[in-house]
Design a protein around this motif. Structure first.
Motif, PDB file in Angstrom:
ATOM      1  N   GLY B  32       7.373  -0.745   1.305  1.00 19.29           N
ATOM      2  CA  GLY B  32       6.966  -1.498   2.495  1.00 19.29           C
ATOM      3  C   GLY B  32       6.745  -0.595   3.687  1.00 19.29           C
ATOM      4  N   SER B  33       7.641   0.378   3.870  1.00 17.76           N
ATOM      5  CA  SER B  33       7.453   1.265   5.022  1.00 17.76           C
ATOM      6  C   SER B  33       6.310   2.240   4.756  1.00 17.76           C
ATOM      7  N   GLY B  34       6.125   2.642   3.496  1.00 17.06           N
ATOM      8  CA  GLY B  34       5.014   3.529   3.146  1.00 17.06           C
ATOM      9  C   GLY B  34       3.664   2.879   3.412  1.00 17.06           C
ATOM     10  N   PHE B  35       3.444   1.723   2.813  1.00 14.73           N
ATOM     11  CA  PHE B  35       2.151   1.058   2.988  1.00 14.73           C
ATOM     12  C   PHE B  35       1.994   0.480   4.400  1.00 14.73           C
ATOM     13  N   GLY B  36       3.096  -0.007   4.971  1.00 15.47           N
ATOM     14  CA  GLY B  36       3.022  -0.513   6.345  1.00 15.47           C
ATOM     15  C   GLY B  36       2.546   0.578   7.293  1.00 15.47           C
ATOM     16  N   LEU B  37       3.135   1.772   7.156  1.00 18.24           N
ATOM     17  CA  LEU B  37       2.738   2.890   8.022  1.00 18.24           C
ATOM     18  C   LEU B  37       1.312   3.338   7.727  1.00 18.24           C
ATOM     19  N   CYS B  38       0.984   3.401   6.441  1.00 16.15           N
ATOM     20  CA  CYS B  38      -0.361   3.840   6.039  1.00 16.15           C
ATOM     21  C   CYS B  38      -1.440   2.943   6.658  1.00 16.15           C
ATOM     22  N   ARG B  59       5.489  -5.363  -9.130  1.00 19.04           N
ATOM     23  CA  ARG B  59       6.043  -6.458  -8.335  1.00 19.04           C
ATOM     24  C   ARG B  59       5.673  -6.354  -6.862  1.00 19.04           C
ATOM     25  N   TYR B  60       5.259  -5.152  -6.422  1.00 21.19           N
ATOM     26  CA  TYR B  60       4.847  -4.998  -5.027  1.00 21.19           C
ATOM     27  C   TYR B  60       3.322  -5.015  -4.895  1.00 21.19           C
ATOM     28  N   HIS B  61       2.639  -5.642  -5.865  1.00 24.07           N
ATOM     29  CA  HIS B  61       1.173  -5.633  -5.918  1.00 24.07           C
ATOM     30  C   HIS B  61       0.513  -6.051  -4.612  1.00 24.07           C
ATOM     31  N   PHE B  62       1.136  -7.019  -3.912  1.00 19.51           N
ATOM     32  CA  PHE B  62       0.514  -7.521  -2.671  1.00 19.51           C
ATOM     33  C   PHE B  62       0.492  -6.452  -1.577  1.00 19.51           C
ATOM     34  N   MET B  63       1.324  -5.420  -1.722  1.00 19.36           N
ATOM     35  CA  MET B  63       1.321  -4.344  -0.719  1.00 19.36           C
ATOM     36  C   MET B  63       0.108  -3.440  -0.890  1.00 19.36           C
ATOM     37  N   TYR B  64      -0.314  -3.232  -2.142  1.00 19.08           N
ATOM     38  CA  TYR B  64      -1.418  -2.287  -2.345  1.00 19.08           C
ATOM     39  C   TYR B  64      -2.688  -2.965  -2.847  1.00 19.08           C
ATOM     40  N   GLU B  65      -2.782  -4.263  -2.629  1.00 18.81           N
ATOM     41  CA  GLU B  65      -4.028  -4.961  -2.938  1.00 18.81           C
ATOM     42  C   GLU B  65      -5.101  -4.462  -1.973  1.00 18.81           C
ATOM     43  N   GLY B  66      -6.179  -3.964  -2.521  1.00 22.28           N
ATOM     44  CA  GLY B  66      -7.257  -3.460  -1.670  1.00 22.28           C
ATOM     45  C   GLY B  66      -7.040  -2.025  -1.199  1.00 22.28           C
ATOM     46  N   TYR B  67      -5.916  -1.433  -1.598  1.00 21.98           N
ATOM     47  CA  TYR B  67      -5.648  -0.047  -1.190  1.00 21.98           C
ATOM     48  C   TYR B  67      -6.417   0.936  -2.057  1.00 21.98           C
TER      49      TYR B  67
END
Lengths: 321, 321
Positions: B32-38, B59-67
């Motif tokens: 969360g902090s990695g993708f949030g900051l990115c 399980r964290y797919h929604f964090m990197y959807e579209g990444y």
């Protein structure tokens, strides 16, 4: 008559000798708002008691630690978290027609009290009550804060469910200033289980069957099983949620035999599938994500009929050959 | 060198071309902090990628959807939620000596980065990062809000554990303005289980034995059991918590055979009993409520030795006859 926060605060300030009614089978929210309000009134110099048709459950012991009923003639009847006077239960039914004020958050509130403060968008009655206390410029103490916190935490599944409001979090942040024992309360509310409950959960897990490419889970409990295993009837509450815990499951079903050949079906959705529509086919109903119906016949029959209703809703073609 | 929020905000504004490092076996907070900051950096016109020695868990797919990783030469290395450079894992070890900035909440942070922003009282690195973004006057969007929310929710057990701060709740209330899908995220984080995990949980429940007036619970998993049942090794994470779920249990123990005759012991306290002191007797250690040790011998021996250490701590007189 619906009233607002300010009117509720004025009402509470200008009355005395309170009986505070909670609903039967009391949960954290009715207990929390009941004792939270009682202690707030007492600290404001009023007389107040909390009443319930059932015994106060042990798990909420920290709410009524040090609580003693006061002796006085009741003048003001307030119901908290009681959507319908039927929910007062047998012992409190006598007050059903004489409720002066009801504080609640259920959209289904029957408007039976003379005055009603209801916020259907609130996550818990304790959230509404906190706002009333703020309107009264009342400063909570640790025990009141723990009562209000517990109501909010239990009604939101510890801030997990969709009904969790921003206000639930904001209020909790403020309540924490009074030194709530979050860890202990949440352990008692959410983690600790009785031996009887563990046994029921284990049975349900072992009895779970998977259909329709493992997207439908189904577990059945027959009278015979209950007789043989000694599973405790009262420990089945909320067990339907277990049917959708496996990853990939979209519809979960718990079938419980009530009388011989008569089954109560609880259905849960973990997807966009509307289980109330499926249950409606069998004469039942409920909500999009949680519904139920009753079916009669042999267990195998009941399972097949349910699957034939579930399969098309899940996009399976003519599932029964 | 430890820096403050303002200095961190200035650092992030004045640099570019970021590699953001997360720790191995990534959890919700480092992800969360990695993708949030990115995403925040990218929205501010910078180039940034998130790196991890392991694959990003599904399980964290929604964090990197579209990444999509961007192409650039890295100029600035930031580690998030990485208390020790050893935790970067094999693929990212090459960056261990060149971390320009570390944002963290672990009191145990090894201070390996050139600049360090650490708040040991914060419930999650995402809580710290949110404060950095505020300092930068950065406005999150829905995906960033979901990243930060998930870090806070997972590190606090959905606001259940003692580490939950007032700020965790206040920040969550604000993040909810961006339309976080709380229900879906929490279901995926806390409720859904794999078949393999359910199997492990069922085994642990069935293997649980109770001692010392049912105040001590103990379950063992031997290599032989794993061989026979096919229990998945990787599904034992966090299983120790199950040992204290039964009401009345004060100390819970999970014993896992690592190599033949060599056992790893995880001990949990659900009371005032300090399990780190008990484990210390056996050459182990940990925290007051969660500790561990290693023991060798036969399983029965190991159990008896553990009980002889636990019994006096629980006030039982000379338990072994």
């Amino acid at each position: 008559m619906q009233i607002n926060l300010k009117e509720t605060a004025e009402f509470l300030k200008s009355h005395d000798n309170y009986y505070i009614l909670t609903h039967q089978s009391p949960d954290g929210d009715t207990m929390g708002s009941g004792f939270g309000l009682c202690y707030a009134l007492r600290k404001s110099g009023k007389k107040a008691n909390v009443l319930c048709s059932d015994e106060f459950p042990k798990r909420y012991h920290f709410m009524y630690e040090g609580y003693e009923p006061q002796k006085f003639s009741p003048e003001t009847i307030v119901a908290v978290d009681v959507a319908d006077r039927k929910l007062l239960g047998s012992k409190l039914a006598q007050y059903g027609d004489y409720v002066d004020l009801c504080i609640d958050h259920h959209v289904s509130n029957e408007d039976y009290a003379e005055k009603l403060l209801v916020y259907p968008d609130a996550s818990a009655t304790c959230e509404v009550l906190y706002r009333v206390l703020c309107e009264m410029d009342f400063e909570p103490d640790k025990q009141i804060a723990e009562c209000l916190y517990t109501g909010i935490a239990t009604d939101t599944g510890c801030f997990k469910y969709a009904n969790t409001t921003q206000l639930a979090h904001t209020i909790t942040a403020k309540l924490m200033e009074y030194g709530i024992n979050i860890e202990q309360i949440n352990r008692e509310m959410f983690d600790i289980k009785s031996k009887a409950r563990l046994k029921v959960e284990q049975y349900i897990n072992s009895a779970m069957e998977y259909y329709l490419d493992d997207k439908c889970a189904m577990a059945a409990v027959t009278l015979d099983t209950i007789k043989k295993t000694g599973l405790a009837q009262e420990e089945f509450e909320g067990i339907a949620g277990m049917s959708v815990q496996l990853e990939g499951v979209q519809v979960g079903v718990i079938i419980k035999e009530k009388d011989e050949g008569k089954f109560k079906v609880s259905m849960r959705s973990a997807s966009d599938i509307d289980v109330s529509a499926i249950c409606a086919k069998f004469g039942g109903g409920g909500h999009v994500k949680a519904a139920g119906c009753s079916l009669e016949g042999s267990l195998d029959d009941v399972k097949l009929r349910l699957l034939s209703g579930i399969a098309p809703a899940m996009g399976f073609d003519l599932w029964l050959a």
